[in-house]
Design an enzyme around this catalytic site. Structure first.
Site, short mmCIF file in Angstrom:
data_model
loop_
_atom_site.label_atom_id
_atom_site.label_comp_id
_atom_site.label_asym_id
_atom_site.label_seq_id
_atom_site.Cartn_x
_atom_site.Cartn_y
_atom_site.Cartn_z
N VAL A 92 -4.20 -0.18 7.00
CA VAL A 92 -4.75 0.75 6.01
C VAL A 92 -3.85 0.80 4.79
O VAL A 92 -2.63 0.96 4.93
CB VAL A 92 -4.91 2.16 6.62
CG1 VAL A 92 -5.35 3.16 5.56
CG2 VAL A 92 -5.89 2.14 7.78
N SER A 93 -4.43 0.62 3.61
CA SER A 93 -3.72 0.72 2.34
C SER A 93 -2.53 -0.24 2.33
O SER A 93 -2.72 -1.46 2.45
CB SER A 93 -3.28 2.18 2.13
OG SER A 93 -2.83 2.39 0.81
N TRP A 94 -1.28 0.25 2.21
CA TRP A 94 -0.11 -0.62 2.26
C TRP A 94 -0.12 -1.44 3.55
O TRP A 94 0.20 -2.63 3.56
CB TRP A 94 1.15 0.24 2.19
CG TRP A 94 2.45 -0.49 2.14
CD1 TRP A 94 3.17 -0.82 1.02
CD2 TRP A 94 3.22 -0.97 3.26
NE1 TRP A 94 4.33 -1.46 1.38
CE2 TRP A 94 4.39 -1.57 2.74
CE3 TRP A 94 3.02 -0.94 4.64
CZ2 TRP A 94 5.36 -2.14 3.57
CZ3 TRP A 94 3.99 -1.52 5.47
CH2 TRP A 94 5.14 -2.10 4.93
N THR A 138 -7.64 -1.22 1.03
CA THR A 138 -6.51 -2.06 0.68
C THR A 138 -6.87 -3.13 -0.33
O THR A 138 -8.03 -3.20 -0.79
CB THR A 138 -5.91 -2.68 1.97
OG1 THR A 138 -4.63 -3.23 1.67
CG2 THR A 138 -6.81 -3.76 2.54
#
Length: 274
Positions: free
Chosen positions: A104-106, A130
């Protein structure tokens, strides 16, 4: 509704680093491979516990990055290559030669890197909120400036005040999410930011072998939806699902649909090779 389970926590030394690791249902029989999860920047294991609880038919493993949650501060900076090796070492140590991977994301960038660097260990890949790294369409400046401020983990009032700016969309489950967060150390947060400086997966994503599901919030102010469309274009045969009214935390505000999509994607038979 899933019953909350307590994971098994251990501190494992890999590559000279001590990492706090959590495993759910590791010794229980399952017809599914475990799910390896990479969290968002600064986020500790407890933040993803509701997702692990919502997938009771499979093992689940994640760990705190150096200086985050219960993992000690890093002495020297690290990069995606090193952290992917560490994750691979953990899987080998715990007897998991094949996993599904989610980020998730980073953590979505880490998940991409892991799936490229250790393709033989990855069956399916899930990317949420992401991008392909430096070659991305940036979000709104107001959201990005607050995202880079670690006060969102340290100061509940700051998080409360800026939650909608940071995460957009609906804000259901906000209080529960905030209560699960533990602030990263300043060095841990800085090194996590530095880890992805200059990194991009874009040139090599066409060679990604894992069947991939991409999930994006349509109102994400940090990672705009166009980044998910770029990923879909670059990753062969990938599938993109979007969440109307979903911000950066659509997995929290749209939990039921998120879990349903995950269960469907991870449980379906691998697509036959062309």
């Amino acid at each position: 509704m899933a019953i909350s389970e307590s994971p098994e926590f251990t501190v494992e030394q890999v590559g000279g680093r001590d990492l706090r690791v959590a495993r759910w249902r590791w010794d229980q029989p399952s017809e599914h491979p475990p799910l390896l999860f990479f969290n968002g920047i600064g986020a500790n294991i407890e933040a993803v516990a509701p997702l692990a609880d919502a997938l009771p038919d499979r093992a689940f493993i994640t760990f705190d990055m150096p200086g985050v949650g219960g993992s000690p501060d890093p002495l020297v900076p690290y990069n995606p290559f090193l952290m992917s090796w560490h994750a691979s070492d953990l899987l080998e140590r715990f007897g998991a030669p094949l996993v599904d991977v989610m980020g998730v994301s980073w953590g979505g960038a880490m998940a991409q890197h892991f799936a490229l660097q250790h393709s033989g260990q990855v069956r399916k890949l899930v990317l949420a909120a992401t991008t392909a790294g430096m070659l991305m369409v940036p979000g709104k400046l107001a959201a990005l400036s607050k995202m880079a401020d670690p006060r969102r983990y340290v100061d509940p009032a700051f998080m409360e005040q800026h939650f909608r700016t940071l995460y957009g969309g609906l804000t259901g489950g906000k209080d529960e999410h905030i209560s699960r967060l533990k602030p990263p150390s300043p060095r841990g947060y800085l090194y996590q930011l530095l880890c992805m400086i200059g990194w991009t997966s874009a040139p090599v994503l066409p060679f990604l072998k894992a069947e991939t599901l991409i999930m994006m919030g349509e109102e994400d102010a940090i990672v705009p939806l166009i980044n998910g469309k770029i990923l879909k274009t670059l990753i062969p045969g990938s599938r993109l699902e979007t969440f109307p009214d979903g911000g950066h935390l659509f997995m929290l505000t749209h939990k039921d649909r998120t879990v349903a999509l995950l269960r469907e994607f991870l449980s379906e038979t691998q697509a036959a090779a062309a």
